[in-house]
Enzyme design. Structure first.
Site, PDB file in Angstrom:
ATOM      1  N   ARG A 212     -10.767   6.066  -3.830  1.00 56.65           N
ATOM      2  CA  ARG A 212     -10.679   6.882  -5.036  1.00 56.65           C
ATOM      3  C   ARG A 212     -11.897   7.802  -5.170  1.00 56.65           C
ATOM      4  O   ARG A 212     -11.819   8.866  -5.796  1.00 56.65           O
ATOM      5  CB  ARG A 212     -10.514   5.986  -6.266  1.00 56.65           C
ATOM      6  N   ASP A 250       5.496   5.678 -13.050  1.00 60.75           N
ATOM      7  CA  ASP A 250       5.591   4.247 -12.774  1.00 60.75           C
ATOM      8  C   ASP A 250       6.916   3.740 -13.335  1.00 60.75           C
ATOM      9  O   ASP A 250       7.447   4.324 -14.285  1.00 60.75           O
ATOM     10  CB  ASP A 250       4.422   3.478 -13.393  1.00 60.75           C
ATOM     11  N   SER A 251       7.418   2.672 -12.752  1.00 57.35           N
ATOM     12  CA  SER A 251       8.683   2.113 -13.229  1.00 57.35           C
ATOM     13  C   SER A 251       8.509   1.253 -14.465  1.00 57.35           C
ATOM     14  O   SER A 251       9.474   0.970 -15.171  1.00 57.35           O
ATOM     15  CB  SER A 251       9.339   1.284 -12.116  1.00 57.35           C
ATOM     16  N   ALA A 279      10.209   5.537  -8.296  1.00 49.85           N
ATOM     17  CA  ALA A 279       9.428   6.589  -7.636  1.00 49.85           C
ATOM     18  C   ALA A 279      10.317   7.559  -6.869  1.00 49.85           C
ATOM     19  O   ALA A 279      10.130   8.786  -6.955  1.00 49.85           O
ATOM     20  CB  ALA A 279       8.403   5.959  -6.707  1.00 49.85           C
ATOM     21  N   ASP A 299       0.733   5.795  -3.818  1.00 46.77           N
ATOM     22  CA  ASP A 299       0.103   4.490  -3.587  1.00 46.77           C
ATOM     23  C   ASP A 299       1.096   3.388  -3.961  1.00 46.77           C
ATOM     24  O   ASP A 299       0.905   2.666  -4.942  1.00 46.77           O
ATOM     25  CB  ASP A 299      -1.186   4.375  -4.415  1.00 46.77           C
ATOM     26  N   CYS A 339      -0.138  -0.461   2.121  1.00 49.06           N
ATOM     27  CA  CYS A 339      -0.835  -1.747   2.124  1.00 49.06           C
ATOM     28  C   CYS A 339      -0.043  -2.802   2.889  1.00 49.06           C
ATOM     29  O   CYS A 339      -0.285  -3.999   2.727  1.00 49.06           O
ATOM     30  CB  CYS A 339      -1.129  -2.211   0.700  1.00 49.06           C
TER      31      CYS A 339
END
Length: 396
Positions: A212, A250-251, A279, A299, A339
Protein backbone atom coordinates in the site's frame (compact mmCIF):
# COMPACT_ATOMS: atom_id res chain seq x y z
CA UNK A 1 4.34 -38.17 25.38
CA UNK A 2 6.94 -40.31 23.60
CA UNK A 3 6.76 -39.54 19.88
CA UNK A 4 5.69 -42.29 17.49
CA UNK A 5 8.09 -43.20 14.69
CA UNK A 6 7.29 -42.68 11.03
CA UNK A 7 9.65 -43.95 8.35
CA UNK A 8 9.76 -42.54 4.85
CA UNK A 9 9.88 -44.49 1.63
CA UNK A 10 13.15 -44.79 -0.24
CA UNK A 11 14.55 -41.45 -1.47
CA UNK A 12 11.64 -39.45 -0.03
CA UNK A 13 13.81 -37.56 2.45
CA UNK A 14 15.41 -35.24 -0.12
CA UNK A 15 12.87 -32.44 0.24
CA UNK A 16 13.03 -32.62 4.05
CA UNK A 17 16.83 -32.52 3.98
CA UNK A 18 16.59 -29.45 1.75
CA UNK A 19 14.63 -27.71 4.50
CA UNK A 20 10.96 -28.24 3.66
CA UNK A 21 8.79 -28.92 6.71
CA UNK A 22 5.95 -30.93 5.18
CA UNK A 23 5.74 -34.70 4.77
CA UNK A 24 2.96 -35.93 2.52
CA UNK A 25 1.06 -39.13 3.30
CA UNK A 26 2.27 -40.86 0.11
CA UNK A 27 5.90 -40.35 1.20
CA UNK A 28 5.51 -42.47 4.35
CA UNK A 29 6.27 -46.19 4.39
CA UNK A 30 2.95 -47.14 5.97
CA UNK A 31 3.80 -50.84 5.67
CA UNK A 32 6.62 -50.43 8.18
CA UNK A 33 5.14 -47.53 10.20
CA UNK A 34 1.35 -47.31 9.85
CA UNK A 35 -0.09 -43.81 9.76
CA UNK A 36 -3.80 -44.47 10.27
CA UNK A 37 -3.59 -45.61 13.94
CA UNK A 38 -2.09 -42.27 14.97
CA UNK A 39 -4.25 -39.62 16.62
CA UNK A 40 -4.61 -36.26 14.86
CA UNK A 41 -1.84 -34.03 16.19
CA UNK A 42 0.16 -36.85 17.76
CA UNK A 43 3.90 -36.12 18.19
CA UNK A 44 6.17 -38.11 15.86
CA UNK A 45 9.78 -38.44 14.87
CA UNK A 46 10.57 -38.91 11.19
CA UNK A 47 13.26 -41.29 9.89
CA UNK A 48 14.59 -41.95 6.40
CA UNK A 49 14.31 -45.42 4.86
CA UNK A 50 17.85 -46.14 6.07
CA UNK A 51 17.05 -45.00 9.60
CA UNK A 52 18.50 -41.49 9.48
CA UNK A 53 16.79 -39.25 12.03
CA UNK A 54 15.23 -36.25 10.25
CA UNK A 55 13.20 -34.36 12.81
CA UNK A 56 10.33 -34.10 15.27
CA UNK A 57 6.87 -33.10 14.15
CA UNK A 58 3.21 -33.79 14.60
CA UNK A 59 1.07 -36.03 12.44
CA UNK A 60 -2.48 -36.07 11.15
CA UNK A 61 -3.61 -39.18 9.24
CA UNK A 62 -6.67 -37.25 7.98
CA UNK A 63 -4.60 -34.69 6.09
CA UNK A 64 -2.65 -34.88 2.82
CA UNK A 65 0.13 -33.09 4.72
CA UNK A 66 0.61 -35.99 7.10
CA UNK A 67 3.45 -34.50 9.14
CA UNK A 68 4.64 -30.97 9.84
CA UNK A 69 8.21 -30.76 11.12
CA UNK A 70 8.59 -28.70 14.32
CA UNK A 71 12.25 -29.31 15.22
CA UNK A 72 15.39 -30.63 13.52
CA UNK A 73 17.37 -30.89 16.77
CA UNK A 74 17.00 -34.22 18.54
CA UNK A 75 17.47 -32.65 21.95
CA UNK A 76 14.70 -30.07 21.34
CA UNK A 77 11.22 -31.54 20.72
CA UNK A 78 8.22 -29.18 20.70
CA UNK A 79 7.89 -28.29 24.39
CA UNK A 80 6.80 -25.27 26.43
CA UNK A 81 10.36 -23.93 26.46
CA UNK A 82 10.69 -24.26 22.67
CA UNK A 83 7.46 -22.25 22.26
CA UNK A 84 8.95 -19.51 24.42
CA UNK A 85 12.17 -19.45 22.39
CA UNK A 86 10.39 -19.34 19.01
CA UNK A 87 8.04 -16.57 20.13
CA UNK A 88 10.97 -14.57 21.51
CA UNK A 89 12.73 -14.84 18.14
CA UNK A 90 9.57 -13.74 16.32
CA UNK A 91 8.99 -10.80 18.66
CA UNK A 92 12.59 -9.61 18.34
CA UNK A 93 12.21 -9.39 14.56
CA UNK A 94 8.97 -7.38 14.71
CA UNK A 95 10.27 -5.00 17.35
CA UNK A 96 13.25 -4.36 15.09
CA UNK A 97 11.06 -3.62 12.08
CA UNK A 98 7.97 -1.85 13.47
CA UNK A 99 7.81 1.25 15.69
CA UNK A 100 4.32 0.38 16.96
CA UNK A 101 2.93 -3.04 18.03
CA UNK A 102 0.61 -3.64 15.09
CA UNK A 103 1.79 -6.54 12.91
CA UNK A 104 1.70 -10.28 12.35
CA UNK A 105 3.64 -11.69 15.27
CA UNK A 106 3.70 -15.38 14.25
CA UNK A 107 3.51 -16.48 10.62
CA UNK A 108 3.27 -20.26 10.80
CA UNK A 109 6.15 -22.04 9.03
CA UNK A 110 7.86 -18.70 8.43
CA UNK A 111 8.42 -18.50 12.19
CA UNK A 112 8.98 -22.26 12.70
CA UNK A 113 5.57 -22.71 14.33
CA UNK A 114 3.50 -24.53 11.68
CA UNK A 115 -0.24 -24.26 12.07
CA UNK A 116 -0.12 -21.02 14.07
CA UNK A 117 -1.02 -17.44 13.14
CA UNK A 118 -0.85 -14.59 15.66
CA UNK A 119 -1.69 -11.00 14.78
CA UNK A 120 -0.93 -8.25 17.27
CA UNK A 121 -3.06 -5.17 17.87
CA UNK A 122 -1.27 -3.41 20.71
CA UNK A 123 -2.05 -5.34 23.90
CA UNK A 124 -4.47 -7.65 22.05
CA UNK A 125 -3.33 -10.88 20.39
CA UNK A 126 -5.59 -12.58 17.85
CA UNK A 127 -4.64 -16.24 17.48
CA UNK A 128 -5.57 -18.73 14.75
CA UNK A 129 -4.74 -22.39 15.28
CA UNK A 130 -5.14 -24.24 11.99
CA UNK A 131 -3.76 -27.76 12.63
CA UNK A 132 -4.50 -30.61 15.02
CA UNK A 133 -0.89 -30.67 16.20
CA UNK A 134 -0.94 -27.04 17.25
CA UNK A 135 -4.38 -27.48 18.80
CA UNK A 136 -2.95 -30.28 20.93
CA UNK A 137 -0.29 -27.84 22.20
CA UNK A 138 -2.77 -25.04 22.85
CA UNK A 139 -2.00 -24.83 26.58
CA UNK A 140 1.77 -24.51 26.10
CA UNK A 141 1.25 -22.05 23.25
CA UNK A 142 -1.03 -19.69 25.17
CA UNK A 143 1.19 -19.82 28.25
CA UNK A 144 4.23 -18.94 26.16
CA UNK A 145 2.44 -16.00 24.49
CA UNK A 146 1.45 -14.62 27.88
CA UNK A 147 4.98 -15.07 29.22
CA UNK A 148 6.78 -13.42 26.29
CA UNK A 149 4.36 -10.73 25.08
CA UNK A 150 2.38 -9.94 28.24
CA UNK A 151 -0.89 -9.15 26.41
CA UNK A 152 -3.97 -7.84 28.18
CA UNK A 153 -6.30 -9.84 25.92
CA UNK A 154 -6.12 -12.94 23.74
CA UNK A 155 -8.80 -13.89 21.23
CA UNK A 156 -8.89 -17.26 19.49
CA UNK A 157 -10.26 -16.79 15.94
CA UNK A 158 -10.58 -20.49 15.18
CA UNK A 159 -13.43 -19.89 12.73
CA UNK A 160 -11.36 -20.57 9.63
CA UNK A 161 -12.53 -23.28 7.21
CA UNK A 162 -9.06 -24.85 7.01
CA UNK A 163 -9.69 -26.39 10.45
CA UNK A 164 -12.29 -28.68 8.88
CA UNK A 165 -9.56 -30.38 6.85
CA UNK A 166 -7.79 -31.17 10.13
CA UNK A 167 -10.94 -32.53 11.78
CA UNK A 168 -11.19 -29.55 14.15
CA UNK A 169 -14.22 -27.58 15.30
CA UNK A 170 -14.63 -23.94 14.38
CA UNK A 171 -15.40 -21.09 16.73
CA UNK A 172 -14.14 -17.98 18.52
CA UNK A 173 -13.19 -17.69 22.17
CA UNK A 174 -11.77 -15.05 24.48
CA UNK A 175 -9.15 -16.88 26.53
CA UNK A 176 -7.80 -13.74 28.21
CA UNK A 177 -9.76 -10.56 28.80
CA UNK A 178 -13.01 -9.78 27.01
CA UNK A 179 -14.38 -8.20 23.87
CA UNK A 180 -14.19 -4.42 24.03
CA UNK A 181 -15.46 -3.79 20.50
CA UNK A 182 -13.58 -2.18 17.64
CA UNK A 183 -10.01 -0.99 18.04
CA UNK A 184 -8.15 1.72 16.18
CA UNK A 185 -4.91 1.23 14.29
CA UNK A 186 -2.78 3.63 12.30
CA UNK A 187 -1.16 2.95 8.94
CA UNK A 188 0.99 5.62 7.31
CA UNK A 189 -0.84 8.44 9.01
CA UNK A 190 -4.37 7.14 8.44
CA UNK A 191 -6.63 5.82 11.19
CA UNK A 192 -8.82 2.74 10.80
CA UNK A 193 -11.46 1.16 13.02
CA UNK A 194 -10.96 -2.62 12.98
CA UNK A 195 -13.05 -5.45 14.44
CA UNK A 196 -10.67 -8.31 15.39
CA UNK A 197 -13.55 -10.42 16.73
CA UNK A 198 -15.84 -10.18 13.69
CA UNK A 199 -13.85 -8.94 10.69
CA UNK A 200 -12.30 -11.01 7.92
CA UNK A 201 -9.36 -13.19 9.00
CA UNK A 202 -8.22 -11.45 12.20
CA UNK A 203 -9.70 -8.07 11.27
CA UNK A 204 -6.94 -6.51 9.15
CA UNK A 205 -4.60 -7.47 6.31
CA UNK A 206 -1.14 -6.59 7.57
CA UNK A 207 0.46 -8.48 4.65
CA UNK A 208 -0.36 -5.70 2.14
CA UNK A 209 0.91 -2.80 4.26
CA UNK A 210 4.22 -2.43 2.41
CA UNK A 211 2.50 -2.69 -0.97
CA UNK A 212 0.00 0.00 0.00
CA UNK A 213 2.98 2.31 0.54
CA UNK A 214 3.59 2.10 -3.20
CA UNK A 215 0.67 4.50 -3.58
CA UNK A 216 2.83 7.28 -2.14
CA UNK A 217 5.23 6.79 -5.03
CA UNK A 218 2.56 6.23 -7.69
CA UNK A 219 0.65 9.36 -6.56
CA UNK A 220 -2.69 8.65 -8.27
CA UNK A 221 -4.17 12.03 -9.31
CA UNK A 222 -7.28 10.92 -11.17
CA UNK A 223 -10.18 8.67 -10.23
CA UNK A 224 -9.43 5.31 -8.59
CA UNK A 225 -11.42 2.09 -8.34
CA UNK A 226 -10.81 -0.09 -5.25
CA UNK A 227 -12.37 -3.48 -5.94
CA UNK A 228 -12.89 -5.97 -3.05
CA UNK A 229 -12.14 -3.04 -0.78
CA UNK A 230 -12.98 -4.52 2.66
CA UNK A 231 -12.34 -1.64 5.13
CA UNK A 232 -10.94 0.72 2.49
CA UNK A 233 -7.24 0.42 3.26
CA UNK A 234 -6.23 0.80 -0.39
CA UNK A 235 -8.88 3.37 -1.28
CA UNK A 236 -8.23 5.70 1.63
CA UNK A 237 -4.49 5.58 1.01
CA UNK A 238 -5.16 6.46 -2.64
CA UNK A 239 -7.16 9.53 -1.61
CA UNK A 240 -4.53 10.50 0.95
CA UNK A 241 -1.82 10.36 -1.74
CA UNK A 242 -3.63 12.54 -4.25
CA UNK A 243 -6.49 10.71 -5.95
CA UNK A 244 -9.32 13.02 -7.00
CA UNK A 245 -11.96 10.42 -6.04
CA UNK A 246 -12.18 6.75 -5.13
CA UNK A 247 -15.00 4.27 -5.76
CA UNK A 248 -14.95 1.30 -3.37
CA UNK A 249 -16.62 -1.98 -4.34
CA UNK A 250 -17.45 -4.81 -1.94
CA UNK A 251 -20.17 -7.43 -1.68
CA UNK A 252 -20.68 -6.78 2.05
CA UNK A 253 -22.76 -3.81 3.17
CA UNK A 254 -20.98 -3.90 6.53
CA UNK A 255 -17.60 -3.45 4.82
CA UNK A 256 -18.83 -0.45 2.85
CA UNK A 257 -20.29 1.11 5.99
CA UNK A 258 -16.88 0.69 7.62
CA UNK A 259 -15.24 2.36 4.59
CA UNK A 260 -17.41 5.43 5.06
CA UNK A 261 -16.75 5.46 8.82
CA UNK A 262 -13.00 5.22 8.25
CA UNK A 263 -13.19 7.93 5.60
CA UNK A 264 -14.99 10.22 8.06
CA UNK A 265 -12.44 9.37 10.75
CA UNK A 266 -9.76 10.80 8.45
CA UNK A 267 -11.77 13.69 7.01
CA UNK A 268 -11.83 12.10 3.53
CA UNK A 269 -15.53 11.27 3.18
CA UNK A 270 -16.13 13.81 0.41
CA UNK A 271 -13.92 11.92 -2.04
CA UNK A 272 -15.06 8.35 -1.29
CA UNK A 273 -18.09 6.65 -2.84
CA UNK A 274 -19.18 3.03 -2.45
CA UNK A 275 -20.81 0.43 -4.65
CA UNK A 276 -22.19 -2.82 -3.22
CA UNK A 277 -22.16 -5.93 -5.34
CA UNK A 278 -20.26 -8.88 -6.72
CA UNK A 279 -16.91 -7.72 -8.09
CA UNK A 280 -17.42 -9.28 -11.52
CA UNK A 281 -20.95 -7.89 -11.91
CA UNK A 282 -19.95 -4.43 -10.70
CA UNK A 283 -17.01 -4.26 -13.11
CA UNK A 284 -19.21 -5.35 -16.03
CA UNK A 285 -21.72 -2.65 -15.16
CA UNK A 286 -19.01 0.03 -14.99
CA UNK A 287 -17.58 -1.17 -18.30
CA UNK A 288 -20.98 -1.11 -20.00
CA UNK A 289 -21.57 2.41 -18.68
CA UNK A 290 -18.17 3.39 -20.17
CA UNK A 291 -16.90 4.51 -16.76
CA UNK A 292 -13.11 4.72 -16.73
CA UNK A 293 -10.50 5.13 -14.00
CA UNK A 294 -6.91 6.29 -13.88
CA UNK A 295 -6.08 3.44 -11.47
CA UNK A 296 -7.81 0.13 -10.78
CA UNK A 297 -6.97 -1.83 -7.63
CA UNK A 298 -7.90 -5.53 -7.55
CA UNK A 299 -7.29 -7.28 -4.22
CA UNK A 300 -9.68 -10.27 -4.20
CA UNK A 301 -9.83 -13.22 -1.80
CA UNK A 302 -8.02 -16.38 -2.85
CA UNK A 303 -9.62 -17.99 -5.90
CA UNK A 304 -7.45 -21.13 -5.57
CA UNK A 305 -7.79 -22.69 -2.13
CA UNK A 306 -6.97 -26.25 -3.18
CA UNK A 307 -4.68 -27.63 -5.86
CA UNK A 308 -7.64 -29.12 -7.72
CA UNK A 309 -9.16 -25.62 -8.05
CA UNK A 310 -6.13 -24.31 -9.92
CA UNK A 311 -7.56 -24.27 -13.46
CA UNK A 312 -10.88 -22.74 -12.44
CA UNK A 313 -9.17 -20.21 -10.18
CA UNK A 314 -6.77 -19.15 -12.92
CA UNK A 315 -9.73 -18.47 -15.20
CA UNK A 316 -11.34 -16.37 -12.46
CA UNK A 317 -8.16 -14.29 -12.06
CA UNK A 318 -8.03 -13.79 -15.82
CA UNK A 319 -11.68 -12.66 -15.99
CA UNK A 320 -11.28 -10.26 -13.08
CA UNK A 321 -8.15 -8.67 -14.51
CA UNK A 322 -9.65 -8.42 -17.97
CA UNK A 323 -12.64 -6.57 -16.54
CA UNK A 324 -10.31 -4.35 -14.53
CA UNK A 325 -8.36 -3.48 -17.66
CA UNK A 326 -11.56 -2.72 -19.55
CA UNK A 327 -12.47 0.06 -17.11
CA UNK A 328 -8.93 1.49 -17.08
CA UNK A 329 -8.00 4.63 -18.97
CA UNK A 330 -5.22 4.37 -21.59
CA UNK A 331 -1.95 4.80 -19.75
CA UNK A 332 -3.67 4.00 -16.44
CA UNK A 333 -2.28 1.78 -13.69
CA UNK A 334 -3.54 -1.65 -12.74
CA UNK A 335 -2.63 -2.74 -9.21
CA UNK A 336 -3.57 -6.40 -8.92
CA UNK A 337 -3.00 -9.09 -6.29
CA UNK A 338 -3.32 -12.82 -5.73
CA UNK A 339 -3.08 -14.42 -2.29
CA UNK A 340 -3.46 -17.97 -3.67
CA UNK A 341 -0.27 -19.83 -2.75
CA UNK A 342 -1.11 -22.52 -5.32
CA UNK A 343 -0.55 -19.89 -8.04
CA UNK A 344 3.09 -18.93 -8.40
CA UNK A 345 4.30 -15.46 -9.30
CA UNK A 346 5.21 -16.37 -12.88
CA UNK A 347 1.81 -17.98 -13.44
CA UNK A 348 0.06 -14.91 -12.05
CA UNK A 349 2.01 -12.57 -14.33
CA UNK A 350 1.15 -14.78 -17.30
CA UNK A 351 -2.53 -14.79 -16.31
CA UNK A 352 -2.64 -10.99 -16.16
CA UNK A 353 -0.84 -10.83 -19.50
CA UNK A 354 -3.44 -13.15 -21.03
CA UNK A 355 -6.15 -10.86 -19.68
CA UNK A 356 -4.41 -7.92 -21.33
CA UNK A 357 -4.22 -9.67 -24.69
CA UNK A 358 -7.93 -10.48 -24.54
CA UNK A 359 -8.77 -6.86 -23.70
CA UNK A 360 -6.48 -5.46 -26.41
CA UNK A 361 -4.06 -3.80 -24.00
CA UNK A 362 -0.26 -3.74 -23.83
CA UNK A 363 1.23 -3.93 -20.35
CA UNK A 364 4.37 -2.64 -18.70
CA UNK A 365 5.22 -4.29 -15.37
CA UNK A 366 6.45 -1.56 -13.02
CA UNK A 367 6.53 -3.19 -9.58
CA UNK A 368 6.26 -6.73 -8.23
CA UNK A 369 5.61 -6.98 -4.50
CA UNK A 370 5.18 -9.70 -1.89
CA UNK A 371 3.96 -9.92 1.70
CA UNK A 372 5.60 -7.70 4.30
CA UNK A 373 8.51 -8.83 6.49
CA UNK A 374 6.16 -9.64 9.37
CA UNK A 375 5.04 -12.51 7.09
CA UNK A 376 8.51 -14.07 6.62
CA UNK A 377 9.00 -16.53 3.77
CA UNK A 378 10.64 -19.89 4.45
CA UNK A 379 13.25 -20.22 1.66
CA UNK A 380 12.69 -23.98 1.35
CA UNK A 381 8.87 -23.77 1.39
CA UNK A 382 7.63 -21.91 -1.70
CA UNK A 383 4.07 -22.19 -0.39
CA UNK A 384 4.90 -19.56 2.27
CA UNK A 385 5.45 -16.95 -0.49
CA UNK A 386 1.73 -16.70 -1.13
CA UNK A 387 1.12 -13.01 -1.88
CA UNK A 388 1.78 -11.49 -5.30
CA UNK A 389 1.04 -7.81 -5.95
CA UNK A 390 1.77 -6.32 -9.35
CA UNK A 391 1.62 -2.73 -10.59
CA UNK A 392 1.26 -2.51 -14.36
CA UNK A 393 0.78 0.33 -16.84
CA UNK A 394 -1.80 -0.41 -19.52
CA UNK A 395 -1.49 1.03 -23.02
CA UNK A 396 -3.74 0.62 -26.04
Amino acid sequence: MTPATLQLKKDQERRILAGHDWVYSNEIDTGQTPLKPLEPGQPVEVLSKRGRWLGYGYANPRSLIAVRITSRHREHPLTASLFVTRIQHALALRERLYPTPFYRLIHSEGDALPGLIVDRYGDLLVVQITTAGMERERGNLLAALEQVVRPARILLRNDTAVREQEGLEQGTEWVLGEDQGDIELSEDGLRFQVSPAQGQKTGWFFDQADNRRLLHRLAPHGSVLDCCCYLGAWGLQAVATGARSVTCIDSAASALAAVQSNAALNGLQGRISTLQGDAFDALRSLRDDQTRFAMVILDPPAFIKRRRDEAEGQRAYQRLNRLGLEVLEPGGLLLTSSCSFHMGREAFVQTVQQAARRSGRRLQLLFSGSQGPDHPIHPAIPETAYLKTLVLRALD
